[in-house]
Design a protein around this motif. Structure first.
Motif, PDB file in Angstrom:
ATOM      1  N   MET A  86       0.831  -1.209   0.000  1.00  0.00           N
ATOM      2  CA  MET A  86       0.000   0.000   0.000  1.00  0.00           C
ATOM      3  C   MET A  86       0.862   1.255   0.000  1.00  0.00           C
ATOM      4  O   MET A  86       0.490   2.268  -0.595  1.00  0.00           O
ATOM      5  CB  MET A  86      -0.970  -0.015   1.170  1.00  0.00           C
TER       6      MET A  86
ATOM      7  N   GLN B 184       0.574   4.056  -2.838  1.00  0.00           N
ATOM      8  CA  GLN B 184       0.334   5.468  -2.528  1.00  0.00           C
ATOM      9  C   GLN B 184       1.312   6.378  -3.258  1.00  0.00           C
ATOM     10  O   GLN B 184       0.984   7.522  -3.558  1.00  0.00           O
ATOM     11  CB  GLN B 184       0.434   5.711  -1.028  1.00  0.00           C
TER      12      GLN B 184
ATOM     13  N   PRO C  56      -5.485   4.483   0.468  1.00  0.00           N
ATOM     14  CA  PRO C  56      -4.476   3.424   0.297  1.00  0.00           C
ATOM     15  C   PRO C  56      -5.025   2.135  -0.304  1.00  0.00           C
ATOM     16  O   PRO C  56      -4.402   1.545  -1.179  1.00  0.00           O
ATOM     17  CB  PRO C  56      -3.954   3.192   1.711  1.00  0.00           C
ATOM     18  N   ARG C  57      -6.181   1.691   0.135  1.00  0.00           N
ATOM     19  CA  ARG C  57      -6.736   0.441  -0.401  1.00  0.00           C
ATOM     20  C   ARG C  57      -7.085   0.593  -1.885  1.00  0.00           C
ATOM     21  O   ARG C  57      -6.835  -0.312  -2.686  1.00  0.00           O
ATOM     22  CB  ARG C  57      -7.959   0.006   0.403  1.00  0.00           C
TER      23      ARG C  57
ATOM     24  N   TRP D 263      -3.896   0.571  -3.869  1.00  0.00           N
ATOM     25  CA  TRP D 263      -3.383  -0.787  -4.045  1.00  0.00           C
ATOM     26  C   TRP D 263      -4.159  -1.515  -5.149  1.00  0.00           C
ATOM     27  O   TRP D 263      -3.576  -2.214  -5.970  1.00  0.00           O
ATOM     28  CB  TRP D 263      -3.407  -1.575  -2.738  1.00  0.00           C
TER      29      TRP D 263
ATOM     30  N   ARG E 129       2.935  -8.872   2.428  1.00  0.00           N
ATOM     31  CA  ARG E 129       2.360  -7.568   2.108  1.00  0.00           C
ATOM     32  C   ARG E 129       3.417  -6.518   1.802  1.00  0.00           C
ATOM     33  O   ARG E 129       3.171  -5.329   1.964  1.00  0.00           O
ATOM     34  CB  ARG E 129       1.491  -7.096   3.265  1.00  0.00           C
TER      35      ARG E 129
END
Length: 66
Positions: free
Chosen positions: A11, A15, A23-24, A27, A49
């Motif tokens: 993420m 960004q 952020p989500r 991604w 991650r």
């Protein structure tokens, strides 16, 4: 000589490419870009991650620096 990249959370890296969205969502957009490139597609299936510096360098080479 090209500067070596550092490791990034997925993420965090997303960004950098899409700084004006959540952020989500960033991604999800980065993931779709990675999925479109056969050389990067495997990066979307990682269990961790974060991206290693070598993986970040490959992303930079294929997508350009954010």
């Amino acid at each position: 000589m090209e500067q070596s990249a550092k490791s990034f959370g997925r993420m965090e890296l997303a960004q950098l490419y899409f700084p004006y969205i959540l952020p989500r969502s960033a991604w999800q957009k980065l993931k779709s870009l990675l999925d479109e490139d056969p050389a990067l597609r495997h990066l979307t299936t990682l269990k961790r991650r974060s991206f290693l510096p070598s993986e970040v360098n490959i992303i930079y080479q294929r997508l350009g620096h954010p």
